[in-house]
Design an enzyme around this catalytic site. Structure first.
Site, mmCIF file in Angstrom:
data_model
loop_
_atom_site.group_PDB
_atom_site.id
_atom_site.type_symbol
_atom_site.label_atom_id
_atom_site.label_comp_id
_atom_site.label_asym_id
_atom_site.label_seq_id
_atom_site.Cartn_x
_atom_site.Cartn_y
_atom_site.Cartn_z
ATOM 1 N N GLU A 110 -8.281 -42.779 28.945
ATOM 2 C CA GLU A 110 -7.116 -41.968 28.581
ATOM 3 C C GLU A 110 -6.448 -42.501 27.313
ATOM 4 O O GLU A 110 -6.047 -41.717 26.439
ATOM 5 C CB GLU A 110 -6.114 -41.958 29.730
ATOM 6 C CG GLU A 110 -6.576 -41.159 30.928
ATOM 7 C CD GLU A 110 -5.676 -41.335 32.135
ATOM 8 O OE1 GLU A 110 -5.558 -40.380 32.915
ATOM 9 O OE2 GLU A 110 -5.105 -42.436 32.313
ATOM 10 N N GLU A 130 -11.632 -42.707 38.718
ATOM 11 C CA GLU A 130 -10.580 -42.660 39.734
ATOM 12 C C GLU A 130 -11.023 -41.946 41.008
ATOM 13 O O GLU A 130 -10.627 -42.325 42.116
ATOM 14 C CB GLU A 130 -9.322 -41.975 39.170
ATOM 15 C CG GLU A 130 -8.572 -42.779 38.130
ATOM 16 C CD GLU A 130 -9.056 -42.540 36.715
ATOM 17 O OE1 GLU A 130 -8.342 -42.929 35.774
ATOM 18 O OE2 GLU A 130 -10.151 -41.965 36.538
#
Length: 256
Positions: A110, A130
Site C-alpha cells: 500500500e 491480509e
C-alpha cells in the site's frame, strides 16, 4: 532529521526517507507511523525539498504493519482511528519515488502504491496477504491496486494473497522500471533528482492533477487541471521557463 527507526537523508533538493528496522523486514509500528506523520509535515513545510525517495533498509521494502503489535489497540475503533503511515504518505505534496527492494507486502505494498513512481529491484516481490490472516488491507489497497493493475489482476492478488515477482509487476504496470537490486535506490534518486530540477509548483501541480484524475469524473478532473494550469502559468517559474526557451538555455526555478 533522523530517528533510529525512520531515517531521513538529504542530497541537494531530494530527501530520502528510509524505514530502518531491517531485522523485522521494516514492519511498521505505531511509533514509526507517528514518526512518518511528523516527517511528512516537515517535508511539506520545507521549500528546499523538491522530491522524495521512499525506501527500506536491508532485504525488504516493508512487510507492512507489525502484526505482533496490532493487539495493542483496545478496540477496533481505536485501531481504525490510529495515525496510519499510508495516510501520512498521501499527505505528502512533493513527488515521491519508491525504491522497492525485497518484500513489499501488505501495508508495504500500500505504501509503494501511494508513491507516485515505483522502481523495483529484480528481487522484489509484491503481495496483499491480509486475506490469509482473516482480514483485508485498509490503507487504500483495493482502490490503488485496481487503479494500477486493473480489476482482474487486483482481484487475483487480493483474493489469493499470493505474491507476484518484479517482472510480473512490471508487465501489469504496478512498477515503472525493474533494475538490479544494487541499483534500485540510485535509480530512484536519479529520477527524483530530475524531478527536483523541474519548477516545484508545476511538479506539485502535476501530482495534484493526477490525484484529481483518479478521484473525479473526467469533466471535473479536466476542469481542475485547467485551473491548476492557470495558477502555474502565472508563476515566476513559468515566466523563467518561457524566457529560457526563447534564449535557448536551461531554466533556473525558484518555486515562485
Amino acid at each position: 532529521m533522523t530517528s533510529d527507526l525512520v531515517v531521513v537523508e538529504r542530497s541537494g533538493a531530494v530527501a530520502t526517507v528510509r524505514l530502518n528496522r531491517p531485522e523485522k523486514l521494516n514492519a511498521v509500528t505505531q511509533q514509526m507511523s507517528d514518526e512518518l506523520v511528523r516527517i511528512v509535515h516537515d517535508l511539506n513545510a520545507d521549500p528546499s525539498v523538491r522530491a522524495v525517495v521512499y525506501t527500506g533498509t536491508g532485504r525488504a521494502f516493508s512487510a507492512g504493519s507489525d502484526i505482533s503489535t496490532l493487539d495493542q489497540y483496545p478496540t477496533p475503533w481505536s485501531f481504525r482511528n490510529r495515525r496510519d503511515y499510508c495516510d501520512a504518505l498521501r499527505e505528502l505534496r512533493k513527488p515521491v519515488v519508491a525504491a522497492v527492494s525485497g518484500f513489499a507486502f501488505g501495508g508495504g505494498l500500500e505504501a509503494a502504491l501511494t508513491c507516485d513512481i515505483r522502481v523495483a529491484a529484480d528481487t522484489a516481490t509484491f503481495a496483499a496477504p491480509e486475506i490469509k490472516l482473516g482480514w483485508v488491507g485498509g490503507g487504500g489497497m483495493s482502490a490503488l491496486l485496481a487503479n494500477s493493475i486493473g480489476a482482474s489482476n487486483a482481484a487475483l492478488m487480493l483474493m489469493t494473497g499470493d505474491p507476484i515477482d518484479a517482472e510480473r509487476a512490471l508487465a501489469w504496470g504496478l512498477v515503472s522500471e525493474v533494475v538490479p537490486a544494487e541499483d534500485v535506490v540510485t535509480r530512484a534518486q536519479r529520477i527524483a533528482d530530475t524531478i527536483a530540477l523541474r519548477p516545484p509548483i508545476a511538479a506539485e501541480s502535476a501530482k495534484a492533477n493526477l490525484r484529481a484524475a483518479w478521484n473525479l469524473p473526467q469533466d471535473q478532473a479536466m476542469a481542475y487541471e485547467r485551473e491548476m494550469q492557470s495558477i502555474a502559468f502565472a508563476t515566476d517559474d513559468a515566466a523563467e521557463g518561457r524566457a529560457a526557451f526563447a534564449e535557448k538555455r536551461d531554466g533556473v526555478f525558484n518555486g515562485r
